[in-house]
Design a protein around this motif. Structure first.
Motif, PDB file in Angstrom:
ATOM      1  N   TRP A  82       0.825  -1.213   0.000  1.00  0.00           N
ATOM      2  CA  TRP A  82       0.000   0.000   0.000  1.00  0.00           C
ATOM      3  C   TRP A  82       0.859   1.263   0.000  1.00  0.00           C
ATOM      4  O   TRP A  82       0.536   2.245  -0.677  1.00  0.00           O
ATOM      5  CB  TRP A  82      -0.915  -0.012   1.222  1.00  0.00           C
TER       6      TRP A  82
ATOM      7  N   ASN B  24       0.166   3.809  -2.781  1.00  0.00           N
ATOM      8  CA  ASN B  24      -0.434   5.057  -2.317  1.00  0.00           C
ATOM      9  C   ASN B  24       0.419   6.268  -2.689  1.00  0.00           C
ATOM     10  O   ASN B  24      -0.050   7.412  -2.632  1.00  0.00           O
ATOM     11  CB  ASN B  24      -0.623   5.021  -0.797  1.00  0.00           C
TER      12      ASN B  24
ATOM     13  N   PRO C 163      -4.848   4.508  -4.095  1.00  0.00           N
ATOM     14  CA  PRO C 163      -5.593   3.538  -3.294  1.00  0.00           C
ATOM     15  C   PRO C 163      -6.350   4.088  -2.078  1.00  0.00           C
ATOM     16  O   PRO C 163      -7.500   3.737  -1.849  1.00  0.00           O
ATOM     17  CB  PRO C 163      -4.517   2.540  -2.857  1.00  0.00           C
TER      18      PRO C 163
ATOM     19  N   GLY D 205      -7.845   1.080  -0.340  1.00  0.00           N
ATOM     20  CA  GLY D 205      -6.751   0.383  -1.004  1.00  0.00           C
ATOM     21  C   GLY D 205      -5.882  -0.368  -0.028  1.00  0.00           C
ATOM     22  O   GLY D 205      -5.345  -1.436  -0.348  1.00  0.00           O
ATOM     23  N   LEU D 206      -5.704   0.170   1.189  1.00  0.00           N
ATOM     24  CA  LEU D 206      -4.930  -0.525   2.215  1.00  0.00           C
ATOM     25  C   LEU D 206      -5.566  -1.863   2.553  1.00  0.00           C
ATOM     26  O   LEU D 206      -4.873  -2.891   2.640  1.00  0.00           O
ATOM     27  CB  LEU D 206      -4.828   0.345   3.477  1.00  0.00           C
TER      28      LEU D 206
ATOM     29  N   CYS E  25      -4.967  -4.179  -0.307  1.00  0.00           N
ATOM     30  CA  CYS E  25      -3.566  -4.603  -0.399  1.00  0.00           C
ATOM     31  C   CYS E  25      -3.239  -5.688   0.623  1.00  0.00           C
ATOM     32  O   CYS E  25      -2.478  -6.613   0.333  1.00  0.00           O
ATOM     33  CB  CYS E  25      -2.640  -3.403  -0.196  1.00  0.00           C
TER      34      CYS E  25
ATOM     35  N   LEU F 214      -4.612  -4.433  -7.366  1.00  0.00           N
ATOM     36  CA  LEU F 214      -4.188  -3.046  -7.516  1.00  0.00           C
ATOM     37  C   LEU F 214      -4.964  -2.339  -8.616  1.00  0.00           C
ATOM     38  O   LEU F 214      -5.304  -1.152  -8.494  1.00  0.00           O
ATOM     39  CB  LEU F 214      -2.688  -2.982  -7.802  1.00  0.00           C
TER      40      LEU F 214
ATOM     41  N   SER G  71      -8.235  -1.274  -7.373  1.00  0.00           N
ATOM     42  CA  SER G  71      -8.195  -0.140  -6.451  1.00  0.00           C
ATOM     43  C   SER G  71      -7.950   1.187  -7.168  1.00  0.00           C
ATOM     44  O   SER G  71      -7.857   2.228  -6.527  1.00  0.00           O
ATOM     45  CB  SER G  71      -7.091  -0.357  -5.407  1.00  0.00           C
TER      46      SER G  71
END
Length: 339
Positions: A240, A244, A249, A253-254, A257, A289, A292
């Motif tokens: 991430w 990021n 993300p 997104g975290l 990930c 990914l 995201s």
């Protein structure tokens, strides 16, 4: 409350070549040959790891050129922390299996240096090297193998649980991945100490090794399982931080990930013919990914960068562990001499 330790076959009765010599007693020819073989094996796996690093270095460096150095540094740190947390879980299992405690420094050396064998095609080399390094430290090979075997099972189940975080992305890009999540209830049931003990003993029986003498307890199972979960989280943070850096993300997104790393590393584990699951884990990483918000090109670049950073982290942690174990052994020898 008294903790009951599980015993494994051949428990820590070191051979004569593993017993520290006193005075001017020289090692036997067999001991010297084994030392040479161990060093050759270590140099071999380091060579394969370096080859993996070199083959992807240009693309890796090009990717990091667009990433803030703070993000790259923190990403590498998160990855190293994930490795150290995983080692703690492994040490808990090995210490529980009876005999003299391994200790974190010595355990990290055995686990991390041995795990470099995964860069040699055929992941079995990692387990063989760990067993040989453990034997050099005076530990039974069966004890090391059993600890690694149990950790593998716990790691797979914990990865399936964590992979639920990436379920939306996985289902949208690969509907067939749904079968993975059907295995979660089965995997959790297999984590019951009685079932886990029976399964481990069955595998040992197939390998013509004596079964576990005492059952595993909830305490050691939960500690090792928690360590695996923690390792997946830090690996997700690692990915991430890279992704990021391009501002895509975010927090969602975290979560993705973390789930992606759990799926990717587990799939890579079972691609045992390939060195460290090469090419397999990247497919899962790219799928998540892109879901995201990253482009396919960005996702692919970060997946390659992640693989290279894994190699760097493996080499650094293994080197630090070997140095720490050596310094610890020297301090112990000095204290014994002084006494």
């Amino acid at each position: 409350m008294t903790t009951v330790r599980t015993q494994t076959p051949g428990d820590d009765a070191p051979s004569t070549e593993d017993v520290p010599s006193t005075g001017k007693t020289r090692k036997s020819t067999k001991a010297r040959v084994l030392d040479v073989v161990r060093w050759v094996a270590i140099l071999l796996v380091i060579g394969f790891a370096a080859k993996s690093l070199a083959s992807n270095w240009d693309e890796f460096w090009h990717t990091l050129a667009d990433v803030a150095w703070q993000s790259s540094a923190l990403s590498l740190v998160a990855l190293m922390v994930s490795i150290l947390v995983s080692v703690w879980g492994w040490q808990v299992l090995v210490d529980h299996l009876g005999g003299k405690p391994v200790g974190y420094a010595r355990g990290a050396q055995i686990c991390l240096v041995g795990s470099l064998g995964k860069y040699v095609p055929g992941s079995v080399w990692a387990y063989l090297l760990q067993m040989e390094l453990g034997r050099k430290a005076g530990l039974a090979r069966a004890r090391i193998f059993t600890g690694s075997l149990i950790q593998l099972g716990l790691g797979v189940v914990s990865a399936l649980v964590v992979s639920l975080l990436a379920a939306p992305a996985l289902f949208s890009n690969s509907p067939r991945a749904m079968w993975l999540f059907v295995l979660i209830p089965v995997g959790l049931a297999l984590l019951h100490p009685r079932i886990l003990t029976w399964g481990t003993s069955l595998v040992l029986k197939i390998l013509r090794r004596p079964p576990l003498a005492e059952p595993l307890g909830w305490g050691v199972v939960l500690k090792a399982f928690g360590a695996s979960m923690g390792a997946w989280v830090f690996q997700g943070v690692h990915l991430w931080l890279l992704a990021n850096s391009v501002g895509a993300p975010g927090f969602n997104g975290l979560i993705l990930c973390i789930g992606a790393m759990a799926v990717a590393m587990t799939v890579g584990t079972f691609a045992f013919i390939l060195p460290s699951g090469v090419g397999v884990r990247e497919v899962a990483q790219v799928a998540v990914l892109t879901a995201s918000g990253l482009t396919v090109g960005q996702a692919t670049a970060f997946a390659v960068a992640s693989r290279v950073m894994f190699t760097v982290a493996d080499l650094l942690t293994a080197g630090f562990a070997a140095l720490a174990a050596k310094l610890s052994a020297r301090r112990t020898a000095a204290m014994d001499a002084a006494a």
